[in-house]
Structure formats: structure tokens, C-alpha cells
Scaffold this active site. Structure first.
Site, mmCIF file in Angstrom:
data_model
loop_
_atom_site.group_PDB
_atom_site.id
_atom_site.type_symbol
_atom_site.label_atom_id
_atom_site.label_comp_id
_atom_site.label_asym_id
_atom_site.label_seq_id
_atom_site.Cartn_x
_atom_site.Cartn_y
_atom_site.Cartn_z
ATOM 1 N N HIS A 59 0.828 -1.193 0.000
ATOM 2 C CA HIS A 59 0.000 0.000 0.000
ATOM 3 C C HIS A 59 0.871 1.254 0.000
ATOM 4 O O HIS A 59 2.090 1.191 0.178
ATOM 5 C CB HIS A 59 -0.931 -0.014 1.205
ATOM 6 C CG HIS A 59 -2.024 -1.035 1.087
ATOM 7 N ND1 HIS A 59 -3.087 -1.109 1.960
ATOM 8 C CD2 HIS A 59 -2.231 -2.037 0.190
ATOM 9 C CE1 HIS A 59 -3.891 -2.088 1.616
ATOM 10 N NE2 HIS A 59 -3.386 -2.680 0.551
ATOM 11 N N GLU A 61 1.309 3.644 2.089
ATOM 12 C CA GLU A 61 2.065 3.935 3.305
ATOM 13 C C GLU A 61 3.358 3.129 3.373
ATOM 14 O O GLU A 61 4.379 3.617 3.860
ATOM 15 C CB GLU A 61 1.193 3.636 4.537
ATOM 16 C CG GLU A 61 -0.048 4.488 4.645
ATOM 17 C CD GLU A 61 -1.274 3.885 3.989
ATOM 18 O OE1 GLU A 61 -2.389 4.187 4.446
ATOM 19 O OE2 GLU A 61 -1.113 3.103 3.013
ATOM 20 N N CYS A 93 -1.782 -1.198 7.368
ATOM 21 C CA CYS A 93 -0.926 -0.018 7.223
ATOM 22 C C CYS A 93 -0.918 0.816 8.494
ATOM 23 O O CYS A 93 0.066 1.495 8.799
ATOM 24 C CB CYS A 93 -1.400 0.829 6.046
ATOM 25 S SG CYS A 93 -1.106 0.049 4.461
ATOM 26 N N THR A 170 -25.557 11.393 -33.542
ATOM 27 C CA THR A 170 -24.440 10.458 -33.376
ATOM 28 C C THR A 170 -24.129 9.633 -34.613
ATOM 29 O O THR A 170 -23.073 9.022 -34.695
ATOM 30 C CB THR A 170 -24.737 9.490 -32.223
ATOM 31 O OG1 THR A 170 -25.910 8.727 -32.550
ATOM 32 C CG2 THR A 170 -24.968 10.234 -30.926
ATOM 33 N N ARG A 193 -11.356 4.478 -21.254
ATOM 34 C CA ARG A 193 -11.574 3.029 -21.285
ATOM 35 C C ARG A 193 -10.592 2.318 -20.360
ATOM 36 O O ARG A 193 -10.957 1.412 -19.619
ATOM 37 C CB ARG A 193 -11.396 2.497 -22.702
ATOM 38 C CG ARG A 193 -12.534 2.773 -23.672
ATOM 39 C CD ARG A 193 -12.223 2.096 -25.001
ATOM 40 N NE ARG A 193 -13.280 2.232 -25.985
ATOM 41 C CZ ARG A 193 -13.264 1.649 -27.178
ATOM 42 N NH1 ARG A 193 -12.227 0.887 -27.528
ATOM 43 N NH2 ARG A 193 -14.268 1.811 -28.035
ATOM 44 N N ASP A 209 -21.813 -2.588 -35.345
ATOM 45 C CA ASP A 209 -20.427 -2.136 -35.509
ATOM 46 C C ASP A 209 -19.380 -3.224 -35.322
ATOM 47 O O ASP A 209 -18.220 -3.001 -35.687
ATOM 48 C CB ASP A 209 -20.129 -1.001 -34.514
ATOM 49 C CG ASP A 209 -21.055 0.189 -34.689
ATOM 50 O OD1 ASP A 209 -21.556 0.382 -35.815
ATOM 51 O OD2 ASP A 209 -21.273 0.926 -33.709
ATOM 52 N N ARG A 216 -6.803 1.044 -25.675
ATOM 53 C CA ARG A 216 -5.520 1.159 -26.382
ATOM 54 C C ARG A 216 -4.891 2.520 -26.108
ATOM 55 O O ARG A 216 -4.693 3.324 -27.023
ATOM 56 C CB ARG A 216 -5.734 0.952 -27.882
ATOM 57 C CG ARG A 216 -6.341 -0.393 -28.245
ATOM 58 C CD ARG A 216 -6.592 -0.554 -29.733
ATOM 59 N NE ARG A 216 -7.552 0.419 -30.245
ATOM 60 C CZ ARG A 216 -8.871 0.283 -30.161
ATOM 61 N NH1 ARG A 216 -9.402 -0.774 -29.573
ATOM 62 N NH2 ARG A 216 -9.676 1.208 -30.663
ATOM 63 N N THR A 302 -30.646 3.998 -27.343
ATOM 64 C CA THR A 302 -31.692 3.352 -26.545
ATOM 65 C C THR A 302 -31.161 2.904 -25.191
ATOM 66 O O THR A 302 -31.751 3.197 -24.144
ATOM 67 C CB THR A 302 -32.285 2.151 -27.301
ATOM 68 O OG1 THR A 302 -32.845 2.603 -28.546
ATOM 69 C CG2 THR A 302 -33.378 1.485 -26.477
#
Length: 366
Positions: A59, A61, A93, A170, A193, A209, A216, A302
Site C-alpha cells: 500500500h 504507506e 498499514c 451520433t 476506457r 459495428d 488502447r 436506446t
């Protein structure tokens, strides 16, 4: 009347801000754990610092104490989240800070995780260490909004990404949409992402699609987010890109449907409503149970509209391109059922910036 934060000095603020910046370095690597930073200082001199880099590892600390060595004795430790008090994959910790001999701990906020939740502060105080809580708490909550949402609300933070024209469209009526925004905006999406625990989409988007839905980013280490496809009837199995690319994939489907067996792919039944659509609150609870802090949604109007209507959207990440597509093109959101001004959805502008020629807005429903 004095502010409750007035006892914190300018140096306290400076060093907590430094700890918050350190914590943010782990945005892509530490989930499902929270991002935590720690700075250890003797007065104004920083003698040690660190951040929690990945789940299962040391962690913040611990890294800071290693760097500080003997100079931690009598020092102040600035931590962005309450030090843990339990034995998990690493020792507590709070105990490490006690053993190192720090005399004061300044924490931005308490940790609501049930195994901590005040226990760390109690251990420190029992050892005679001065504990002060609340410095830059608002900034700390924003930093770990996803983790806090999962622990406190039982669901992840949900961020819906949209890209559209100035007139709020869109895609063209026939589905053409490549590319509305420019390269800088598309590169920015990859960073969002990469920090998410899951990227969620619907069957309609996959059929239209055949997206890969992988992260990436140009630079930096990251954990590949889980790809989640809401596909009640499992109509998208011929679209294979969402199962390629080295990231895990999860299909949620109608419990009445028998799922196939595909290597490296998980199928999980999820409740449907009377209209045959997914119970979206149940979907989010399921993802929270899997340790998902942030869900990044890239879907059609939707599903995005349904999430907003269900009160499940915490942030809208909207990229606006300087072009017009006309009223025959597809809208940003559908199914909201807004007919009067009283039904409109007020939004708070949290951030705005230019990315190449495009405008990026980060909005939160009020």
C-alpha cells in the site's frame, strides 16, 4: 466562526495535494482497490512518499515508509484515505505507521470499506498518534468516486460516453458514423476506457459495428477492462471482435436461455423486466459484486437513454464535433419521454476542454 478546516496549515494543504497527485498515478492499475497516496514529512521536508500501485501489492504507506526509513519517527504522514486496519493480502498499514513511530496522521477521508471504516484511525489513536481527518476530502472523494460508489451504494460509477455533432446527432440515418470526432478525441476515449473496470455495450451496437471494445492508450501500464455485452437472446455471437484482443468478455443474457461454452468467455444470466429488457439496476449490482468500480458505457441511444432514465448515469462524457448532421440523423439519447420543460434533465458541467477541433464536456446529472 472558524472553519472546521482552519487548523490545517498551508503546508498541510500542499502536502495533501501532493499525496492526491501520487494516488492518481494508479488510476489504471490498482482496481478494484482505491487509489491511495501517502507523503511523510518532517515539517516542510518530504522524507518519503508512495502510492498504491496494484491490488495485492504494498500500500501507499508502505512505499512511503520504506523511503523515509528512520526519518519517519516523529513525522507527519499525509494519506488520501484512512490507513487499513485489517490483514488482507498485506498487513495493516495503520500498524506499519505505528511501528515506524510517526507522531501525526492527516487523512483526507475515512475508508467506508467494512473491514476498515474507522478501525485504522482507532488503532492510530490508541497508540497515541494524533489523527486529523477531512483535509481536501472533496478532492479525495472525486478521485475514488467509483470505489466509493461500489462500497457505499452497491453499484459502480456509471460513465456514458457519447460523441455527436453540434446538433446532437451520433450517426446518419443509415448508421454511418466514422468518424464524427477527430484523432485527439478518439485517443482521449482510450484513456477513459483504460481506467474503467468494465466497458459495457448492448447487442444492437455489437450487431451494427462489431466493435473490439479494447483499451488502447498511447502510454502507460493498465489492466484490460472487462467487456460486458447485454445480449438477452445471444444474437451477437457471430460478431467475434468483442471476444478478441486479450481482454476478458462477459455476456449477460436471459436466464431462460442456455448459454454455449466458448473458451475465455463467460456467460451469466441476468434478470429481465416484464418488457423483456434487462433490469439495469440488477446488472450494475452484479458488476459491483465482481469488484467493478467504474463502468464505461459505449452503446446506442436506446441503452444510454434507458440508463439515464433509470437514474444510473453518474457522468456523461460528451465529445462534440464542429459539424451539423441534420434532423434525420440518429440522436444522442432515445426513450427519455421528455414532453415538457419540467421533465428536462438538468446537468452540471464538471469539466470542459478542447481536443483538437472537438469539445469534450464532462457532465453530471444534478
Amino acid at each position: 466562526m472558524r472553519s472546521p478546516m482552519s487548523h490545517f496549515t498551508a503546508n498541510d494543504h500542499l502536502l495533501m495535494a501532493r499525496a492526491l497527485r501520487l494516488a492518481e498515478r494508479a488510476a489504471w492499475t490498482t482496481r478494484p482497490n482505491p487509489m491511495v497516496g501517502c507523503v511523510i514529512a518532517q515539517g516542510e521536508e518530504v522524507v518519503g512518499e508512495g502510492w498504491h500501485q496494484r491490488a495485492g501489492g504494498p500500500h501507499a504507506e508502505v512505499f512511503a515508509l520504506r523511503q523515509a526509513g528512520g526519518r519517519a519517527r516523529g513525522a507527519t504522514a499525509y494519506v488520501t484515505l484512512e490507513p487499513c486496519a485489517h490483514y488482507g493480502r498485506t498487513p495493516p498499514c495503520a500498524l506499519a505507521l505505528i511501528q515506524a513511530g510517526v507522531s501525526r496522521v492527516v487523512a483526507a477521508m475515512a475508508d467506508p470499506f467494512p473491514d476498515v471504516d474507522g478501525g485504522g484511525f482507532a488503532l492510530l489513536r490508541q497508540a497515541g498518534i494524533t489523527v486529523e481527518v477531512g483535509l481536501m476530502a472533496a478532492q479525495a472523494r472525486v478521485l475514488n468516486a467509483g470505489f466509493l460508489s461500489r462500497i457505499e451504494r452497491g453499484r459502480p460509477l456509471v460513465r456514458v460516453k457519447l460523441a455527436g455533432s453540434l446538433d446532437g446527432r451520433t450517426a446518419m440515418a443509415d448508421g454511418q458514423s466514422k468518424w464524427i470526432t477527430g484523432e485527439a478525441a478518439r485517443a482521449d476515449v482510450q484513456h477513459w476506457r483504460a481506467r474503467a473496470g468494465a466497458i459495457l455495450t448492448g447487442a444492437a451496437t455489437v450487431l451494427a459495428d462489431d466493435p473490439a471494445l479494447t483499451a488502447r492508450p498511447e502510454h502507460g501500464e493498465f489492466l484490460p477492462p472487462l467487456r460486458v455485452v447485454l445480449d438477452a437472446r445471444l444474437r451477437t455471437l457471430d460478431c467475434v471482435r468483442v471476444r478478441e484482443g486479450g481482454a476478458p468478455t462477459l455476456y449477460l443474457h436471459d436466464p431462460a436461455l442456455a448459454a454455449p461454452v466458448l473458451a475465455g468467455v463467460e456467460f451469466v444470466p441476468s434478470p429481465l423486466q416484464a418488457d423483456g429488457r434487462f433490469d439495469l439496476a440488477a446488472v450494475m449490482a452484479l458488476l459491483a459484486a465482481r469488484g467493478i468500480n467504474e463502468v464505461h458505457v459505449e452503446a446506442g441511444p436506446t441503452l444510454c437513454g434507458a440508463l439515464l432514465q433509470a437514474g444510473l448515469v453518474d457522468e456523461l462524457l460528451l465529445y462534440i464535433a464542429p459539424l451539423l448532421m441534420g434532423d434525420a440523423a440518429r440522436p444522442l439519447l432515445a426513450g427519455l419521454g421528455i414532453a415538457t420543460m419540467a421533465q428536462t434533465v438538468p446537468l452540471e458541467l464538471a469539466d470542459v476542454r478542447m481536443l483538437g477541433k472537438d469539445l469534450r464536456l464532462l457532465l453530471r446529472p444534478v
